[in-house]
Each structure stands twice: as structure tokens, then as C-alpha cells.
Scaffold this active site. Structure first.
Site, PDB file in Angstrom:
ATOM      1  N   HIS A 114      54.740  61.035 -30.085  1.00 50.95           N
ATOM      2  CA  HIS A 114      53.782  60.865 -31.195  1.00 50.95           C
ATOM      3  C   HIS A 114      52.843  59.680 -30.942  1.00 50.95           C
ATOM      4  CE1 HIS A 114      56.497  63.520 -33.571  1.00 50.95           C
ATOM      5  NE2 HIS A 114      57.432  62.839 -32.933  1.00 50.95           N
ATOM      6  N   SER A 124      27.490  50.665 -18.403  1.00 51.55           N
ATOM      7  CA  SER A 124      26.653  51.070 -19.526  1.00 51.55           C
ATOM      8  C   SER A 124      25.242  50.541 -19.296  1.00 51.55           C
ATOM      9  CB  SER A 124      27.223  50.493 -20.818  1.00 51.55           C
ATOM     10  OG  SER A 124      26.220  50.442 -21.818  1.00 51.55           O
ATOM     11  N   LYS A 158      30.533  46.560 -20.133  1.00 48.63           N
ATOM     12  CA  LYS A 158      31.277  47.822 -20.093  1.00 48.63           C
ATOM     13  C   LYS A 158      31.624  48.300 -18.684  1.00 48.63           C
ATOM     14  CE  LYS A 158      32.256  50.328 -22.979  1.00 48.63           C
ATOM     15  NZ  LYS A 158      31.594  51.242 -23.917  1.00 48.63           N
ATOM     16  N   GLU A 202      37.080  61.107 -18.122  1.00 47.21           N
ATOM     17  CA  GLU A 202      36.388  61.717 -19.268  1.00 47.21           C
ATOM     18  C   GLU A 202      35.728  63.033 -18.874  1.00 47.21           C
ATOM     19  OE1 GLU A 202      34.633  58.479 -22.209  1.00 47.21           O
ATOM     20  OE2 GLU A 202      34.212  57.959 -20.144  1.00 47.21           O
TER      21      GLU A 202
END
Ligand code: ARG
Length: 459
Positions: A157, A278, A284, A291
Site C-alpha cells: 500500500h 528543466s 531540476k 517517465e
């Protein structure tokens, strides 16, 4: 000869828009090698059976070899008016060697020809995918071995559940990719069946030798029913299905790597070479590879649904709808191989932050199950032990204390069975090493799993 091999019965020439609409050459030109190899074998079989002469066969085989060279050197002209790769090659052969070429299509149809081409293509691709999966399994085993003994929280979970070894977690992925490999290997049994000689749908009156064609093309089996041979695309659906499951595994792995590389988890660092920045936020460093892999999984699922739906209402046998099998198949092949390849490159570029991983086993009452086991080992029924530990955890939450930070006196308040030996019992290393049930996370078990995997991989 007129340009199209089929236009004898037509009075009007094809509308240009129809040519463009029905053409698949932009997509199926990638089958040229398989088409040529299949045609060469077909020629040789026709000659062996005396259906054409040896001279004719040799002429055609040489002509086909030249066309292969032309295609590979970029000296081959494609045109929508010739529909697909099969007609392009036959037409080029006719231009190159003349009349003899017109015998190539004896005892054959594009229906069995395209089935042959896709099967030859897909068995090659399947072997590539299996090799990529083997590389990934090897890397996982190497990482598991490198991080031998590193502990971390195991989750259910997405909540800290019980301590495990990092290598156990990595070997879980090993198992997934092993099953993937088995699925592709199993699929090969059904891909590797030779359909040529089924002709349009009914077989042929020529005295062909299908077993010989199969032998020349290294197929262990010849298809059994000519109608099924030209109507069957199960092997494509199976391939995309195995690809979907494999992408699902890559996507779950990606999800973990994305979470793990966040500051919140900070379990891993993906090297600069395998991350991107970024355009606005200078600090970043983004996990774009996982992804994109996660994102591309959806495309492959979509491809599976496309082909299943494409096939679901087709009457026997070949229908032109089936030409639409190639875009989703090729997209699946390209997507899956690109994802496996980039994973193979990225995985060795991930640093596991061992200290941080081990910290996750120190908080969150991750040793609560073991305190219950401790009480059960002292004779308390497990349900009562669970209850007592539950109350201990509630006390700990209220007082900001982990179980191992309480005194024996505090612990005794929840069960008189608790003694000084509880602290050693609750140590992470001991918690892990007691899990010696088959497939459990005990160090000895995981080392044996790694050793077995290395034997399986021939390492
Ligand atoms: N381009 C076709 C396909 O990919 C080849 C078979 C065409 N057969 C036919 N009878 N039109 O399915």
C-alpha cells in the site's frame, strides 16, 4: 506487362486516391529482406519439384539478390501504385530479368506470402527481444550481488511494511523479466510455423514441397490448414500481448525509480547522463527515461487492443483489413525494443543510496510483525500477540517512540512475556535473516536466488 499484376480484368485504371488509400508500402517496406528470402526459397522449391527449370530459378534468385542490394543502397523506387512490398519486389524483378520473373508467383498468393514475411520478421524480432531481456536480467543480478546485504523497507500500500534486502527487491524484477522471456520464447513456437504453399486460401494444384521450403527457411513446422494459414494473426496478438505485459513490468519499475529519485524518497540517484533538466528551473534533474517508458506503455496496450479489435469480426479467410496489423505491430516492436535498450543502458547508471535505504527500516514500526512473532514464540496465540503489539504501536505513536526505543518496563506493560532478548530479536538484520521460508528475504536465501539466476544465465 501492365504495371499491376492483377489488372487484367479491369477496364479502368485505379483512381489515384484509391492507390494512396490502399497502399501499405510506407509501412511494410521493412519486410523486404524477409520477402526476398522467402521468394528465393520458393524459387528453389519450384525448381526442385520441376515446376520451373533450374535456370529460371537461378535467374530469379540472382535478380532477387540484386534487388536486395538496390533497396539497401537506396537505389529502389517506391510507388503507391504498387501497393505493397510484395508487388514492388515482383515488379522490380520483372523489370530486371524480364519474362522469367512472371513465374515467381506460381503456386503462391500474397496472402500466404505476407503471412510468411511477418512470421520471419517476428521470429527475428522475438530473438532480439529475448537477448535484450537476458541483458536486463544479467544487470539485475549484477546489481543484486553488488548490493549484497543492503537493507531497506519493503512496502505494501506504499506504506512501510517489513524490512527486506535491496537485492531481494531487485530479484523480484528479475523474476518478472524471466517470465517475459519465457512468454516470448513460448510465442516463438507458434510464430515459427511455415505458411507458404497455402496460396490464396485453398492450397494449390501444383506439386509443391512445403516441407522443403520450410527446411530452406529454417522453419521446424509447416502450417496444417491452408485457410487458417492465411487467416491467422494469433501470433501477432500473442507477441503484442507478451510485449504489453513486459511494458507493464518496465512501467512498474519506472514508477519506482521516479518515486525513488524524488527528494521525498531519495533512494536512488540516476546519473546525469541518463536524466534531463528543466528549461526554467535550474535545480531540476528529471527522471525522463522512466517517465517516458511509463508513458509508452499505454501505446503498446493500445496496439494490443487495435489488433484484437481488427481481427474480431473477420470472416474466413484473408481480408484486406488485415493489412492494418502492421502499424500496431511495428510500433510495438519499436517501442518495446527502444524501452528495453534504454533500460539496459540506464540501470548500471543508477546509484543506490545504501545509508538512506537502511534508515527506512528504523522507523515506522516496521518491526511490529516481528514483535508479534516474538510473543507468539513465547506461547501467546498470534491473534492476541497482534492485539498486544497494536496497543504498543498506538502507545509509541502517542509518545514518539519506536518499539526498539522503549524500555523493557514499558514493553512489559503490553505483555509480561517481553524480556531483554526482545531488542536483538527486533534488529533489522535478524528480522530479515529469520525469513528463511522458501522465496523469503533472508540473506542466505537471496544469495542462493542470485546464484541460481547466475547459473540460469550461464554466468
Ligand atoms: N499488403 C497486404 C497485407 O499486408 C498483402 C496481402 C494482400 N493480399 C490481397 N489479396 N490483397 O495484408
Amino acid at each position: 506487362m501492365s504495371e499491376k499484376p492483377w489488372d487484367g480484368r479491369f477496364q479502368e485504371s485505379t483512381d489515384k486516391a484509391v492507390e494512396v488509400f490502399t497502399s501499405s508500402i510506407a509501412v511494410d517496406s521493412r519486410l523486404y529482406r524477409h520477402d526476398i528470402e522467402g521468394s528465393m526459397a520458393h524459387c528453389r522449391m519450384l525448381a526442385k519439384q520441376g515446376i520451373i527449370t533450374n535456370d529460371e530459378a537461378e535467374k530469379m534468385v540472382a535478380g532477387l539478390a540484386k534487388i536486395k542490394g538496390d533497396i539497401e543502397s537506396g537505389h529502389f523506387a517506391y510507388s503507391d501504385s504498387l501497393e505493397d512490398i510484395h508487388m514492388h519486389i515482383e515488379s522490380a524483378l520483372t523489370q530486371d530479368i524480364g519474362e522469367t520473373a512472371k513465374k515467381l508467383h506460381t503456386a503462391r498468393s500474397r496472402n500466404d506470402q505476407v503471412a510468411l514475411d511477418i512470421r520471419m520478421y517476428l521470429r527475428e524480432v522475438s530473438r532480439d527481444v529475448i537477448a535484450l531481456l537476458k541483458d536486463i536480467r544479467t544487470i539485475l543480478v549484477t546489481l543484486a550481488e553488488k548490493h549484497d546485504g543492503v537493507v531497506m523497507a519493503g512496502y505494501t500500500h506504499l506504506q512501510r511494511a517489513q524490512p527486506v534486502l535491496l537485492s531481494h527487491h531487485l530479484m523480484a524484477y528479475y523474476e518478472m523479466f524471466k517470465r517475459d522471456e519465457e512468454r516470448f520464447t513460448d510465442g516463438l513456437k507458434r510464430i515459427n510455423v511455415m505458411p507458404l504453399g497455402s496460396a490464396a486460401l485453398a492450397g494449390t494444384t501444383y506439386p509443391i514441397d512445403r516441407a522443403y521450403t520450410a527446411e530452406l527457411l529454417d522453419f521446424p513446422k509447416v502450417s496444417a490448414n491452408s485457410m487458417d494459414s492465411v487467416a491467422d494473426r494469433d501470433f501477432i496478438i500473442e507477441f503484442i500481448s507478451a510485449s504489453s505485459i513486459c511494458m507493464m513490468h518496465l512501467s512498474r519499475f519506472s514508477e519506482e525509480l521516479i518515486l525513488w529519485s524524488s527528494s521525498e524518497f531519495a533512494f536512488v540517484v540516476i546519473s546525469d547522463a541518463f536524466t534531463t533538466g528543466s528549461s526554467i528551473m535550474p535545480q531540476k534533474k528529471n527522471p525522463d527515461i522512466p517517465e517516458l517508458v511509463r508513458g509508452k506503455t499505454g501505446r503498446v496496450y493500445g496496439n494490443l487492443m487495435s489488433v484484437l479489435t481488427l481481427m474480431k469480426s473477420l470472416p474466413m479467410t484473408y481480408n484486406r483489413d488485415m493489412q492494418e496489423d502492421k502499424p500496431p505491430l511495428f510500433d510495438t516492436v519499436d517501442t518495446l525494443t527502444a524501452c528495453l535498450d534504454i533500460y539496459r543502458r540506464m540501470l548500471p547508471n543508477i546509484t543506490f543510496r545504501e545509508r538512506r535505504l537502511s534508515e527506512t527500516t528504523e522507523t515506522g514500526f516496521i518491526n511490529a510483525t516481528d514483535l508479534a512473532d516474538y510473543l507468539a514464540s513465547k506461547g501467546l496465540p498470534f491473534r492476541d500477540a497482534h492485539e498486544a503489539v497494536g496497543r504498543t504501536v498506538a502507545y509509541g505513536l502517542g509518545n514518539g517512540k519506536e518499539l526498539q526505543d522503549m524500555t523493557v518496563a514499558e514493553l512489559k506493560g503490553f505483555s509480561p512475556l517481553i524480556e531483554d532478548d526482545v531488542f536483538a530479536f527486533l534488529e533489522t538484520r535478524n528480522i530479515i535473516d529469520r525469513r528463511i521460508s522458501q522465496g523469503g528475504t533472508a540473506t542466505a536465501n537471496v544469495r542462493e536466488a542470485v546464484a541460481q539466476a547466475k547459473r540460469d544465465l550461464g554466468l
